[in-house]
Design a protein around this motif. Structure first.
Motif, PDB file in Angstrom:
ATOM      1  N   ILE A  22       0.921  -1.041  -0.090  1.00 29.53           N
ATOM      2  CA  ILE A  22      -0.269  -0.493  -0.299  1.00 29.53           C
ATOM      3  C   ILE A  22       1.509   1.419   0.555  1.00 29.53           C
ATOM      4  N   MET A  23       2.201   1.548   1.049  1.00 27.23           N
ATOM      5  CA  MET A  23       2.530   2.602   0.564  1.00 27.23           C
ATOM      6  C   MET A  23       3.070   2.720  -0.655  1.00 27.23           C
ATOM      7  N   MET A  24       3.965   1.363  -1.237  1.00 27.35           N
ATOM      8  CA  MET A  24       4.208   1.813  -2.196  1.00 27.35           C
ATOM      9  C   MET A  24       3.320   2.547  -3.632  1.00 27.35           C
ATOM     10  N   ASP A  25       2.267   2.127  -3.548  1.00 26.58           N
ATOM     11  CA  ASP A  25       1.699   2.442  -4.355  1.00 26.58           C
ATOM     12  C   ASP A  25       0.896   3.313  -3.896  1.00 26.58           C
ATOM     13  N   ALA A  26       1.017   4.504  -2.513  1.00 26.11           N
ATOM     14  CA  ALA A  26       0.446   5.872  -2.445  1.00 26.11           C
ATOM     15  C   ALA A  26       2.004   6.286  -3.107  1.00 26.11           C
ATOM     16  N   ASP A  27       2.823   5.899  -3.151  1.00 27.37           N
ATOM     17  CA  ASP A  27       4.394   6.850  -3.284  1.00 27.37           C
ATOM     18  C   ASP A  27       5.520   6.334  -4.262  1.00 27.37           C
ATOM     19  N   PRO A  28       4.630   6.632  -5.566  1.00 22.64           N
ATOM     20  CA  PRO A  28       5.535   6.053  -6.789  1.00 22.64           C
ATOM     21  C   PRO A  28       7.235   5.701  -6.407  1.00 22.64           C
ATOM     22  N   ALA A  29       7.605   7.073  -5.881  1.00 19.68           N
ATOM     23  CA  ALA A  29       9.102   7.005  -5.893  1.00 19.68           C
ATOM     24  C   ALA A  29       9.319   6.194  -5.139  1.00 19.68           C
ATOM     25  N   PHE A  30       8.646   5.606  -3.585  1.00 15.92           N
ATOM     26  CA  PHE A  30       9.246   5.146  -2.655  1.00 15.92           C
ATOM     27  C   PHE A  30       8.817   3.550  -2.985  1.00 15.92           C
ATOM     28  N   GLY A  31       7.888   3.156  -4.029  1.00 19.40           N
ATOM     29  CA  GLY A  31       7.617   1.769  -4.563  1.00 19.40           C
ATOM     30  C   GLY A  31       8.834   1.345  -5.750  1.00 19.40           C
ATOM     31  N   SER A  32       9.470   2.402  -6.691  1.00 21.73           N
ATOM     32  CA  SER A  32      10.105   2.022  -7.372  1.00 21.73           C
ATOM     33  C   SER A  32      11.272   1.525  -7.027  1.00 21.73           C
ATOM     34  N   ALA A  33      11.879   2.764  -5.691  1.00 22.98           N
ATOM     35  CA  ALA A  33      13.190   2.163  -4.715  1.00 22.98           C
ATOM     36  C   ALA A  33      12.890   0.991  -3.784  1.00 22.98           C
ATOM     37  N   VAL A  34      11.858   0.441  -3.883  1.00 22.96           N
ATOM     38  CA  VAL A  34      11.585  -0.803  -3.095  1.00 22.96           C
ATOM     39  C   VAL A  34      11.216  -1.725  -3.613  1.00 22.96           C
ATOM     40  N   GLY A  35      10.888  -1.294  -4.610  1.00 16.89           N
ATOM     41  CA  GLY A  35      11.078  -2.270  -6.143  1.00 16.89           C
ATOM     42  C   GLY A  35      12.469  -2.740  -6.918  1.00 16.89           C
ATOM     43  N   HIS A  36      12.798  -1.924  -6.405  1.00  9.61           N
ATOM     44  CA  HIS A  36      14.535  -1.480  -7.651  1.00  9.61           C
ATOM     45  C   HIS A  36      15.183  -2.692  -6.568  1.00  9.61           C
ATOM     46  N   TRP A  37      15.553  -2.701  -5.458  1.00 13.26           N
ATOM     47  CA  TRP A  37      16.132  -3.048  -4.206  1.00 13.26           C
ATOM     48  C   TRP A  37      15.262  -4.130  -4.511  1.00 13.26           C
ATOM     49  N   VAL A  38      14.097  -4.755  -4.519  1.00 10.80           N
ATOM     50  CA  VAL A  38      13.601  -6.313  -4.495  1.00 10.80           C
ATOM     51  C   VAL A  38      14.423  -6.964  -5.686  1.00 10.80           C
ATOM     52  N   GLY A  39      14.089  -5.697  -6.508  1.00  8.95           N
ATOM     53  CA  GLY A  39      14.411  -6.715  -7.781  1.00  8.95           C
ATOM     54  C   GLY A  39      16.017  -6.966  -7.957  1.00  8.95           C
ATOM     55  N   GLN A  40      16.557  -6.367  -7.118  1.00  6.73           N
ATOM     56  CA  GLN A  40      18.649  -6.724  -7.397  1.00  6.73           C
ATOM     57  C   GLN A  40      18.757  -8.295  -6.598  1.00  6.73           C
ATOM     58  N   VAL A  41      17.977  -8.132  -5.200  1.00 11.10           N
ATOM     59  CA  VAL A  41      18.275  -9.275  -4.161  1.00 11.10           C
ATOM     60  C   VAL A  41      17.907 -10.447  -5.303  1.00 11.10           C
TER      61      VAL A  41
END
Length: 151
Positions: A109-128
């Protein structure tokens, strides 16, 4: 262990890391505890504070094969981010483990509400995820290929 570039302290910008950590709950696991099993619903994830966790995959007719070992600062679990939210590996505490635990739905929900936050978390998880897939591939080649991975 995971590459340093995938650890939360180096992979996620400070402002997003701080925002994520506001949602953390401290949860501890004794040695030998299963955090999750392959095929179970992925409704949470963890960042290790101390201790060691192994990731494993079921092998028919044998014990689970250890794919990777994780230590402090590393993400435990990525399946919480991708539907159908089912674990693709299992995880076990090899030592007493201290973690920060996160509710997956809240973070999504936090990721959907703030696209910049969502992008940062998504990139991190993608690297992992990319690192874990490579580690799994190498480990399975070592276990089952005629001549191993060659590495």
């Amino acid at each position: 262990m995971t590459a340093p570039a995938t650890r939360i302290n180096t992979a996620l910008p400070v402002r997003y890391r701080n925002r994520l950590m506001e949602r953390a709950q401290e949860v501890n696991f004794p040695e030998g505890s299963r955090l999750f099993q392959e095929g179970d619903h992925a409704d949470r994830f963890w960042i290790l504070r101390s201790g060691t966790i192994t990731l494993d995959i079921r092998v028919p007719g044998s014990f689970p094969a250890v794919i990777d070992r994780l230590g402090p600062g590393e993400l435990v679990g990525w399946a919480w981010l991708f539907e159908p939210y089912v674990w693709h590996l299992g995880a076990e505490a090899m030592t007493p483990v201290r973690t920060h635990e996160f509710d997956a739905a809240t973070v999504r929900i936090m990721m959907d509400a703030d696209p910049a936050f969502g992008s940062a978390v998504g990139h991190w998880v993608g690297q992992v995820l990319a690192h874990r897939l490579q580690a799994t591939r190498i480990r399975l080649l070592d276990l089952y290929a005629p001549h191993g991975s060659g590495s």
